[in-house]
Design a protein around this motif. Structure first.
Motif, PDB file in Angstrom:
ATOM      1  N   THR A 169      43.768 -49.948  32.471  1.00 24.69           N
ATOM      2  CA  THR A 169      44.307 -51.028  33.313  1.00 24.69           C
ATOM      3  C   THR A 169      45.560 -50.602  34.078  1.00 24.69           C
ATOM      4  O   THR A 169      45.994 -51.305  34.983  1.00 24.69           O
ATOM      5  CB  THR A 169      44.657 -52.259  32.451  1.00 24.69           C
ATOM      6  N   ASN A 170      46.120 -49.460  33.725  1.00 24.01           N
ATOM      7  CA  ASN A 170      47.326 -48.970  34.395  1.00 24.01           C
ATOM      8  C   ASN A 170      46.930 -48.229  35.673  1.00 24.01           C
ATOM      9  O   ASN A 170      46.102 -47.322  35.640  1.00 24.01           O
ATOM     10  CB  ASN A 170      48.091 -48.037  33.445  1.00 24.01           C
ATOM     11  N   ASP A 171      47.531 -48.609  36.803  1.00 25.17           N
ATOM     12  CA  ASP A 171      47.161 -48.001  38.083  1.00 25.17           C
ATOM     13  C   ASP A 171      47.346 -46.490  38.098  1.00 25.17           C
ATOM     14  O   ASP A 171      46.570 -45.761  38.722  1.00 25.17           O
ATOM     15  CB  ASP A 171      47.978 -48.631  39.221  1.00 25.17           C
ATOM     16  N   THR A 172      48.376 -46.004  37.435  1.00 23.49           N
ATOM     17  CA  THR A 172      48.615 -44.561  37.384  1.00 23.49           C
ATOM     18  C   THR A 172      47.467 -43.850  36.680  1.00 23.49           C
ATOM     19  O   THR A 172      46.992 -42.805  37.125  1.00 23.49           O
ATOM     20  CB  THR A 172      49.936 -44.263  36.639  1.00 23.49           C
ATOM     21  N   ILE A 223      44.366 -45.108  36.280  1.00 23.74           N
ATOM     22  CA  ILE A 223      43.153 -45.286  37.085  1.00 23.74           C
ATOM     23  C   ILE A 223      43.134 -44.286  38.243  1.00 23.74           C
ATOM     24  O   ILE A 223      42.097 -43.674  38.541  1.00 23.74           O
ATOM     25  CB  ILE A 223      43.061 -46.729  37.631  1.00 23.74           C
ATOM     26  N   PHE A 224      44.290 -44.095  38.879  1.00 25.65           N
ATOM     27  CA  PHE A 224      44.374 -43.122  39.971  1.00 25.65           C
ATOM     28  C   PHE A 224      44.023 -41.731  39.469  1.00 25.65           C
ATOM     29  O   PHE A 224      43.288 -40.975  40.132  1.00 25.65           O
ATOM     30  CB  PHE A 224      45.774 -43.138  40.587  1.00 25.65           C
ATOM     31  N   THR A 241      43.938 -54.114  40.384  1.00 24.97           N
ATOM     32  CA  THR A 241      44.571 -52.850  40.712  1.00 24.97           C
ATOM     33  C   THR A 241      45.032 -52.872  42.165  1.00 24.97           C
ATOM     34  O   THR A 241      44.409 -53.527  43.006  1.00 24.97           O
ATOM     35  CB  THR A 241      43.601 -51.668  40.502  1.00 24.97           C
ATOM     36  N   ASN A 242      46.120 -52.190  42.457  1.00 23.62           N
ATOM     37  CA  ASN A 242      46.646 -52.139  43.820  1.00 23.62           C
ATOM     38  C   ASN A 242      46.229 -50.862  44.551  1.00 23.62           C
ATOM     39  O   ASN A 242      46.710 -50.597  45.653  1.00 23.62           O
ATOM     40  CB  ASN A 242      48.177 -52.214  43.796  1.00 23.62           C
ATOM     41  N   LEU A 243      45.332 -50.084  43.942  1.00 23.98           N
ATOM     42  CA  LEU A 243      45.013 -48.776  44.519  1.00 23.98           C
ATOM     43  C   LEU A 243      44.327 -48.880  45.883  1.00 23.98           C
ATOM     44  O   LEU A 243      44.620 -48.102  46.786  1.00 23.98           O
ATOM     45  CB  LEU A 243      44.144 -47.963  43.550  1.00 23.98           C
ATOM     46  N   THR A 281      38.497 -45.552  46.108  1.00 25.37           N
ATOM     47  CA  THR A 281      39.002 -46.902  45.792  1.00 25.37           C
ATOM     48  C   THR A 281      38.045 -47.984  46.302  1.00 25.37           C
ATOM     49  O   THR A 281      37.968 -49.058  45.714  1.00 25.37           O
ATOM     50  CB  THR A 281      40.409 -47.150  46.392  1.00 25.37           C
TER      51      THR A 281
END
Length: 435
Positions: free
Chosen positions: A7-10, A12-13, A78-80, A333
Motif C-alpha cells: 500500500t506504500n507508494d514507494t 509500489i513504485f 495510490t498517487n503514482l 501506472t
C-alpha cells in the motif's frame, strides 16, 4: 476493492520498476523462448499488462478501502498515476520532441486528420448502435428513466472517448446522470479503453503485415523517422554529467513552467467560459478550464520552440531515451488501474462498451483500407480520441520516439471537439434508447 499486499507508494513504485526491468531484460535475450515471445507480444504491451496482473492478484491496487475498529470505511488510493501523468508525461514530451522536424510532421499529410475524425465519428455513431444492439438481447441493460437512464451515463463515455476528463465531467453536468451510479461508467471507461489500447499495442508489433494488407503509403512516416534518426546519429555522444543535468533541467523545468502556466490559465478561462450566455458554447468550451489540458499544451509548445534551438542537440546525449523511460513508467501506472477479474462484475455495461468500441474500430479499419492510411494513423488517430493526451503519445512513441508529438497534437484537437461531438452522440443515444 480490498486492501492489497503493498500500500506504500514507494514500495509500489519499486514493484512497477522491477516489473519493467524484468520485461526489458527478457526482451534483450537472444534466442530461445523470450525472443519468440516478444516477436508476438510487444514489450510495451507487457509493460501495460504485467502491472494489471499484479493488481488482479492483489499485490498492488490503484485504490482500496479499509475499515476502522469503529466500522468507518476509509478510501485510499495510490498517487503514482497522478505523478506519472502530471510530472513525467510533460517531461517526456519535451525530451522526445527536442529533435522533431516540425515541417516533416506537417508533411505527414491529410490522412492523419482523416483517421482522427474517422475515430471521432466512430464514437459518435457507435454509442447509439451499441444501445440498439444490446437492447435486443438485454433491454434492461440500456434502460432506466430520469437521472438513472443509462444513455445519460453513457454520455460521459462519449465525452471521455472523444475528448478527455474535462469533456467527461461536462457531459455528467449537462445530462445530469445520477452521480451515485457514475462509478459504473468510470469503470467501463477504464476497462474498455484499456482493452482497446492493449489491442493497438499488439498491432504495433505486427504493423508491417497490417500496412501491407492496408496497402498503406508509409513514405512520409519513414521519411520523418529517417530524418530524426540521421540527426540523432550526427550529434550522438557519450553523455557527461553536465549533459544529464541539463536534460533534467530542460525536462523538469518545462514541467514547472507548464504547471505554473496551467494554474493561471485554467482558472482564468474557467471564469471566461462560465460567463458565456450560450449554453452550447459554454459546454463546448469547458475543456479550457482543465489544468491538464493547459499543462500538456504548454509543454508541447515549449518542446516545439526548443526544437528550433541548439537544445535539439541534446538528442545526441539521449534525450528521447530518458523520455521513453518516463513513458514506460506512465504505461505501468495506467496498467495497474485494471483489475482483470473485475471485468466480470458488470458484464452488461462492459458489453455495451465493447460493442461501441468495435464499431469505432471497424470504421477506422474500413477508412484506413479505403485511403491506404498506415497503421500509425489508425492507432494514433484512435488513441487521440479514446485515450487523449495521456496515452496518445504512448502509442505514437511506440512507432518512434519522435512521433510522440503527433499524438499530442491530435489529442488537443480531441479536447476542442470533444464536448460538442459527445452532445451529438448523446442525442442519438437518447433516441436509440427511446428516452
Amino acid at each position: 476493492m480490498s486492501e492489497p499486499l503493498f500500500t506504500n507508494d514507494t514500495v509500489i513504485f519499486g514493484v512497477l520498476m522491477l516489473a519493467l526491468g524484468l520485461i526489458f531484460y527478457t526482451e534483450s535475450l537472444k534466442g530461445g523462448f523470450w525472443e519468440k515471445f516478444y516477436k508476438i507480444v510487444p514489450g510495451l504491451f507487457m509493460a501495460y499488462m504485467l502491472p494489471a496482473v499484479l493488481t488482479t492478484i492483489g499485490l498492488i491496487a490503484p485504490e482500496w478501502e479499509t475499515t476502522t475498529d469503529t466500522g468507518e470505511v476509509i478510501k485510499h488510493k495510490t498517487n503514482l498515476y497522478y505523478v506519472a501523468s502530471r510530472y513525467l508525461l510533460p517531461a517526456a514530451l519535451v525530451l522526445m520532441t527536442l529533435s522533431i522536424d516540425l515541417k516533416a510532421v506537417f508533411n505527414l499529410g491529410w490522412r492523419a486528420l482523416v483517421m482522427f475524425f474517422t475515430g471521432t465519428i466512430g464514437i459518435v455513431i457507435g454509442g447509439p448502435i451499441a444501445i440498439l444492439l444490446i437492447s435486443i438481447f438485454s433491454p434492461e441493460t440500456v434502460g432506466g428513466a430520469g437521472p438513472d437512464a443509462v444513455w445519460r451515463g453513457l454520455s460521459t463515455l462519449a465525452g471521455s472517448w472523444i475528448g478527455g476528463g474535462a469533456n467527461q465531467t461536462a457531459m455528467l453536468e449537462i445530462f445530469e446522470y445520477n452521480q451515485a451510479e457514475y462509478g459504473k461508467m468510470v469503470f467501463v471507461d477504464i476497462v474498455v479503453a484499456n482493452i482497446w489500447m492493449a489491442l493497438l499495442l499488439i498491432g504495433i508489433g505486427k504493423r508491417t503485415k497490417i500496412n501491407k494488407w492496408l496497402k498503406a503509403d508509409t513514405s512520409s512516416i519513414e521519411e520523418l523517422k529517417e530524418k530524426v534518426s540521421t540527426f540523432s546519429e550526427s550529434v550522438k555522444r557519450n553523455p557527461s554529467l553536465t549533459d544529464l543535468m541539463i536534460l533534467g533541467a530542460i525536462g523538469f523545468g518545462t514541467v514547472s513552467i507548464a504547471h505554473l502556466g496551467a494554474n493561471f490559465l485554467a482558472p482564468f478561462f474557467g471564469e471566461v467560459v462560465s460567463n458565456i450566455e450560450s449554453p452550447t458554447w459554454k459546454n463546448t468550451l469547458t475543456f479550457l478550464d482543465s489544468t491538464f489540458f493547459w499543462m500538456i499544451s504548454i509543454a508541447t509548445v515549449i518542446a516545439i520552440v526548443l526544437s528550433f534551438t541548439k537544445a535539439r542537440n541534446y538528442e545526441g546525449a539521449g534525450a528521447s531515451k530518458f523520455g521513453s523511460v518516463f513513458i514506460y513508467i506512465l504505461v505501468a501506472t495506467i496498467g495497474m488501474k485494471i483489475n482483470i477479474a473485475s471485468i466480470f462484475d458488470n458484464l452488461g455495461l462492459i458489453a455495451v462498451g465493447l460493442v461501441w468500441m468495435t464499431i469505432h474500430a471497424i470504421l477506422l479499419i474500413g477508412v484506413a483500407k479505403l485511403i491506404k492510411a498506415p497503421y500509425f494513423f489508425l492507432a494514433v488517430g484512435s488513441q487521440a480520441n479514446v485515450g487523449g493526451a495521456a496515452s496518445a503519445p504512448i502509442v505514437a512513441s511506440a512507432f518512434h520516439p519522435s512521433l510522440a508529438t503527433v499524438g499530442v497534437l491530435l489529442a488537443v484537437v480531441g479536447y476542442a471537439v470533444g464536448t460538442l461531438a459527445a452532445i451529438g452522440c448523446t442525442i442519438l443515444m437518447q433516441l436509440a434508447a427511446g428516452g
